[in-house]
Motif scaffolding. Structure first.
Motif, PDB file in Angstrom:
ATOM      1  N   LEU C 106       0.838  -1.200   0.000  1.00 49.97           N
ATOM      2  CA  LEU C 106       0.000   0.000   0.000  1.00 49.97           C
ATOM      3  C   LEU C 106       0.872   1.250   0.000  1.00 49.97           C
ATOM      4  CD1 LEU C 106      -2.793   1.341   0.210  1.00 49.97           C
ATOM      5  CD2 LEU C 106      -2.566   1.236   2.692  1.00 49.97           C
ATOM      6  N   THR C 109       2.422   1.730  -3.279  1.00 45.78           N
ATOM      7  CA  THR C 109       1.415   2.182  -4.234  1.00 45.78           C
ATOM      8  C   THR C 109       1.124   3.663  -4.032  1.00 45.78           C
ATOM      9  OG1 THR C 109       0.455   0.014  -3.885  1.00 45.78           O
ATOM     10  CG2 THR C 109      -0.799   1.546  -5.221  1.00 45.78           C
ATOM     11  N   VAL C 110       0.914   4.047  -2.774  1.00 49.79           N
ATOM     12  CA  VAL C 110       0.588   5.445  -2.503  1.00 49.79           C
ATOM     13  C   VAL C 110       1.708   6.350  -3.000  1.00 49.79           C
ATOM     14  CG1 VAL C 110       0.230   7.169  -0.698  1.00 49.79           C
ATOM     15  CG2 VAL C 110      -0.923   4.964  -0.550  1.00 49.79           C
ATOM     16  N   GLN C 111       2.932   5.934  -2.743  1.00 50.07           N
ATOM     17  CA  GLN C 111       4.053   6.764  -3.157  1.00 50.07           C
ATOM     18  C   GLN C 111       4.134   6.862  -4.672  1.00 50.07           C
ATOM     19  OE1 GLN C 111       7.575   5.525  -1.128  1.00 50.07           O
ATOM     20  NE2 GLN C 111       8.562   7.494  -1.436  1.00 50.07           N
ATOM     21  N   PHE C 112       3.869   5.764  -5.314  1.00 51.28           N
ATOM     22  CA  PHE C 112       3.909   5.726  -6.763  1.00 51.28           C
ATOM     23  C   PHE C 112       2.800   6.595  -7.348  1.00 51.28           C
ATOM     24  CE2 PHE C 112       3.192   3.539 -10.855  1.00 51.28           C
ATOM     25  CZ  PHE C 112       4.452   3.736 -11.379  1.00 51.28           C
ATOM     26  N   VAL C 113       1.617   6.398  -6.794  1.00 48.85           N
ATOM     27  CA  VAL C 113       0.448   7.163  -7.211  1.00 48.85           C
ATOM     28  C   VAL C 113       0.705   8.650  -6.996  1.00 48.85           C
ATOM     29  CG1 VAL C 113      -1.776   7.770  -6.200  1.00 48.85           C
ATOM     30  CG2 VAL C 113      -1.387   5.462  -7.017  1.00 48.85           C
ATOM     31  N   ASN C 114       1.379   8.941  -5.908  1.00 45.86           N
ATOM     32  CA  ASN C 114       1.674  10.326  -5.585  1.00 45.86           C
ATOM     33  C   ASN C 114       2.588  10.953  -6.637  1.00 45.86           C
ATOM     34  OD1 ASN C 114       1.483  12.444  -3.461  1.00 45.86           O
ATOM     35  ND2 ASN C 114       3.694  12.296  -3.676  1.00 45.86           N
ATOM     36  N   ASP C 115       3.575  10.174  -7.082  1.00 45.38           N
ATOM     37  CA  ASP C 115       4.463  10.688  -8.125  1.00 45.38           C
ATOM     38  C   ASP C 115       3.701  10.971  -9.410  1.00 45.38           C
ATOM     39  OD1 ASP C 115       6.531  10.622  -6.429  1.00 45.38           O
ATOM     40  OD2 ASP C 115       7.540   8.876  -7.273  1.00 45.38           O
ATOM     41  N   ILE C 116       2.702  10.136  -9.665  1.00 50.26           N
ATOM     42  CA  ILE C 116       1.889  10.377 -10.867  1.00 50.26           C
ATOM     43  C   ILE C 116       1.083  11.663 -10.695  1.00 50.26           C
ATOM     44  CG2 ILE C 116      -0.001   9.503 -12.272  1.00 50.26           C
ATOM     45  CD1 ILE C 116       0.956   6.719 -11.720  1.00 50.26           C
ATOM     46  N   LEU C 117       0.477  11.807  -9.523  1.00 45.17           N
ATOM     47  CA  LEU C 117      -0.302  13.022  -9.260  1.00 45.17           C
ATOM     48  C   LEU C 117       0.573  14.264  -9.390  1.00 45.17           C
ATOM     49  CD1 LEU C 117      -2.685  12.330  -6.243  1.00 45.17           C
ATOM     50  CD2 LEU C 117      -3.305  12.917  -8.568  1.00 45.17           C
TER      51      LEU C 117
END
Lengths: 329, 349, 247
Positions: C106, C109-117
């Motif tokens: 998780l 994922t959050v960190q990855f998602v954050n980079d996308i954002l």
């Protein structure tokens, strides 16, 4: 003397640490619980964004199918849309931006951490960070009124007369010097990401323990060898993170690019020719798109940009894991 | 810490730009959104109207398409568009439409040695240039209508609006009207797939590219060309006369038009007959719902439009727009009788 | 003979270092030249327009005089709200990733998602907030703008938080190194047992001797094998982990 003091301190801290651990654990649990909620919130936000993109682009993908990604058509009149030109423009301008931006940023970071006189260090660092705060539209206006004429009168004729004659890559520098186009957009992107990348690099470089650097100097390393063999490997994660941040910004940058890229929906061989990026297409056409298919196609472009970002970031992650594994051996 | 500051600064800056357009939404009675072309005159009217009545107007110049989208989403009290909606579109959406003010689209050129008003162009030539068929200023087609004018052997760089705009809509509408090939291959829209040239964002983008690229031609709003001293070309109108763009020529185009012939006054003033008409004249329109949920706001909006169409005419002239003919104003205000509250009562008078 | 050879080589290395640093200076001047022109353009054109009325009057209609009061007030208000919402969310989420997540899927994922954002064009965030708030509420609002800003703020703050917290062990380790042995003494039984346990494990213990100080980091310690992967990045290979022990 020192030894006895050490032991007594150690003895003193050991006992209460056992009794303190209970309430601290409770606090940790509560605090941790609230933080996990907010972490999930971040997921939720991206989930929302992706949902709105996917549901918004459904019509475009249903109409054109996978053809949407490879088709070069972009005609609002006939309602035929394809993303090839914007995808191409996004990738090429970002690549140009990285090509110029990363080495220059690295140079600036090296200069600021190793070469710069201490008195200049702070003002220069602040000036560069200040530039990260300038709205991109200012860069766009500056690009239009300063950079584009500069490129048109000096840089592009020079490129055409020199590199333009080299067989093979010459075609990249052919065509009339308009001052507006892919190359200018790439350069303005490079300028825009320099403050970001160089600030991050400078900051991570400064986290390198002085002891480590002094040790390297002690065994006779030159300044450059210390930077390249000690500092850079030590900070590789931060450095790559900074570069990725810059790349992300370059791919998503909107207004500045829109002003100088020339906004043509055609893919030209020459870097001097006008082009289009995903973000610039969105910025140009989103507000005026009234037909559902048109809007949907634009949202689909946004989704593609997300996917590209995803692929690039995944690539970076894999690269990092590999680098870490290699370093571990 | 520094990076937080830095990046927040960046975010602040983005916010500043966003807010510049949205931030004025506080404590305002009438809200509208749409075309950028009439924004200067709308905000001028809003200022003088607020000074006399205390009722404010918040107009967001987000583009004609945006205006149509926002009124359909009911996020504003009125929408504004340069590209009129058709009768069927209007009745489908339950909207009423009327023109507010008239302006012109002007071809601006950058040809070394050619001063403003020296070059003459016809509609078909303009279409051929933007189709990529006429590529040099020395082309015989151009020389034929410019006898005695020494045109350089310079390639033509056509500049267009990259952002969707009512200006492009009216420009392509005119080209389609005078050149069948344009209609068949490119078409008419707020954004089209231009076969050649490069796109600048907004009037200022087109102007900047044109003024910096030798041999270029672009099209901008008349007020913009005038205020920035851009060299323009004369155009041949339907009657075969070469005319210069000015208020009188736009007014002539508006006066000759039969406004009641089209539902919602959705007349496009391109290529109007008349000895002195400017061929690329355009009106800009207001969209409102026929059934109003907020009759008091609708009444305030109509009062504002009434002020603009009567007392506001002098302001329009000062900003290089052309006021509507008096007879048309009568017709427009007559059409407001169809705007009703939820109970069916007429809102205006 | 050997000395001369070494000297030549040393001179060569010195020269290449000088060249590289010269290039760094050149890069800095190129970068600063462009950045400087932008700053100068901004100041040059901006300062001439600066006037007290900017802060006291509303945005004018064309042809009238006025200031930017409403734009400035709007910027300040919406930024304040946006930051007030976005910053705590970002910091807390970032803290979770750095301190509590145990490097879970998780968290990654959050960190990855954050980079996308982080790299999402603001226009897409705008589209999302438009559908989230403007359409349901029926009108544009400063609140919608603030939320959009908050969403732009969150990834920046989150990433910075994670990065900064990732640096903490480093700083603490340095502090421990400076303090000398007390921490080592505290962990003497552990250290010894770890030495016996093997080299890899020992490295964990040594690279983070200072973490046993407080509760938060005590949790950390229990997770070291997991966290090593995530936080080991800042420590790197040649880190001075062994230095305090030997001191």
């Amino acid at each position: 003397m020192t030894d006895s003091a050490t032991i007594s301190t150690a003895g003193a801290t050991k006992k209460p640490s056992l009794t303190l651990r209970g309430p601290q654990k409770l606090f940790d649990l509560l605090f941790g619980g609230s933080t996990v909620f907010f972490a999930a919130l971040v997921l939720l936000i991206l989930g929302g964004v992706v949902y709105s993109l996917v549901s918004g682009s459904r019509l475009a993908f249903a109409t054109f199918g996978p053809d949407f990604i490879v088709s070069q058509f972009w005609n609002p009149v006939t309602g035929r849309f394809g993303a090839r030109a914007p995808i191409y423009g996004t990738l090429i301008t970002s690549a140009i931006a990285m090509l110029f931006g990363v080495p220059i940023s690295f140079g600036i970071a090296v200069f600021l951490t190793e070469v710069c006189p201490p008195a200049l260090k702070r003002p220069l660092a602040v000036a560069i960070e200040l530039l990260a705060g300038i709205p991109s539209i200012i860069y766009g206006i500056w690009g239009l009124f300063f950079l584009a004429p500069f490129m048109q009168s000096y840089v592009e004729p020079l490129l055409t007369s020199t590199l333009g004659h080299i067989p093979g890559i010459g075609i990249l520098f052919s065509g009339p010097p308009l001052g507006i186009g892919i190359l200018t957009a790439g350069i303005i992107l490079a300028i825009m990401i320099i403050p970001f990348i160089s600030s991050i690099m400078r900051e991570v470089f400064e986290t390198v323990p002085v002891m480590l650097k002094e040790s390297a100097y002690g065994i006779g390393c030159t300044t450059w060898e210390v930077m390249w063999n000690i500092v850079l490997p030590y900070t590789r994660v931060g450095v790559i993170g900074g570069i990725m941040l810059g790349l992300g910004r370059a791919m998503g940058e909107t207004m500045a690019v829109t002003f100088v890229i020339g906004n043509s929906h055609r893919i030209a061989n020459s870097l001097l020719a006008p082009g289009q990026t995903i973000s610039s297409t969105l910025a140009n056409e989103f507000t005026e798109a009234t037909e559902d298919l048109y809007t949907s196609s634009l949202i689909a472009l946004g989704l593609i940009l997300f996917v590209i970002t995803f692929i690039v970031l995944s690539g970076a992650k894999i690269l990092l894991i590999r680098a870490n594994r290699q370093a571990g051996n | 810490m520094n990076m937080i500051t830095t990046k927040l600064l960046g975010v602040f800056a983005v916010g500043a730009v966003t807010l510049a357009s949205i931030g004025s939404a506080q404590a305002i009675d009438i809200s509208g959104a749409g075309a950028t072309f009439p924004y200067p005159i709308y905000s001028k009217w809003a200022e003088t109207y607020k000074a006399t009545t205390g009722i404010g107007l918040n107009y967001q110049s987000i583009g004609s398409g945006g205006g149509i989208k926002q009124i359909k989403a009911k996020t504003v009290d009125f929408g504004a568009t340069d590209a009129p909606m058709t009768g069927s579109e209007l009745s489908e959406a339950g909207l009423t439409q009327f023109p507010m003010v008239i302006g012109g689209i002007v071809p601006v050129v950058n040809i070394p040695g050619i001063a403003s008003g020296q070059l003459k162009l016809t509609g078909p030539i303009l279409a051929d240039i933007y189709l990529g068929k006429v590529t040099s200023w020395k082309d015989p087609e151009i020389a034929a209508v410019n006898p005695g004018l020494a045109l350089p052997d310079l390639s033509i760089a056509p500049i267009y609006r990259s952002d969707g705009s009512g200006t492009t809509y009216n420009f392509t509408y005119y080209l389609a009207a005078v050149k069948p090939e344009w209609k068949d291959t490119v078409g008419v829209n707020k954004a089209v797939d231009f076969p050649v040239g490069l796109g600048g964002k907004g009037n200022e983008g087109v102007a900047a590219f044109t003024s910096r690229t030798a041999g270029s031609i672009g099209y901008v709003e008349y007020a913009y060309a005038l205020q920035n001293n851009l060299p323009f070309a004369l155009m041949q109108n339907k009657d075969g006369n070469f005319v210069a763009p000015n208020s009188a020529a736009f007014q002539a185009a508006a006066a000759g038009a039969d406004w009641s012939s089209v539902p919602g006054f959705g007349l496009i003033l391109a290529n109007q007959a008349g000895a002195s008409t400017w061929p690329m004249t355009a009106a800009t329109f207001i969209l409102m719902y026929k059934k109003q949920d907020k009759p008091d706001v609708a009444k305030a909006a109509l009062s504002f439009f009434d002020y603009a169409l009567t007392k506001g005419q002098q302001d329009a002239l000062k900003l290089d727009y052309v006021p509507l003919p008096d007879a048309l104003v009568q017709q427009i205000e007559g059409s407001w009788k169809t705007i009703t509250a939820a109970d069916g009562s007429v809102i205006w008078k | 003979m050997a000395t001369t050879f070494d000297m030549t080589r040393y001179r060569g290395r010195q020269a290449s270092s000088k060249i590289a640093l010269g290039l760094a200076c050149a890069a800095t001047s190129v970068g600063l030249f462009f950045l400087g022109t932008i700053l100068l353009t901004l100041l040059w054109n901006g300062l001439s327009a600066l006037h007290p009325s900017i802060l006291t009057e509303m945005t004018p209609a064309p042809g009238s005089k006025g200031g930017l009061l409403n734009a400035i007030a709007g910027t300040v208000a919406m930024t304040a709200v946006g930051v007030a919402i976005g910053t705590p969310v970002g910091i807390l989420a970032g803290t979770w990733i750095a301190e509590y997540s145990r490097g879970s899927v998780l968290a990654q994922t959050v960190q990855f998602v954050n980079d996308i954002l982080l790299s999402a064009p603001s226009i897409i965030i705008g589209l999302f907030v438009y559908e989230l708030m403007v359409v349901p509420m029926g009108h544009f609002s400063a609140w919608a703008g603030s939320i959009a800003l908050a969403i732009l703020v969150i990834p920046v703050v989150l990433r910075t938080t994670v990065d900064m917290l990732g640096l903490v062990p480093n700083a603490l380790r340095e502090a421990a190194a400076a303090l000398g042995t007390p921490e080592m003494a505290d962990g003497d039984d552990g250290l010894l047992s770890r030495r016996a346990a093997g080299h890899a494990h020992r490295r964990h213990a040594r690279s983070r001797p200072g973490q046993r100080r407080d509760g938060t980091l005590a949790v950390y310690r229990a997770q070291q094998p997991v966290l090593e992967h995530q936080h080991g990045r800042a420590d790197g290979e040649p880190a001075g982990g062994d230095l305090p022990v030997r001191a």
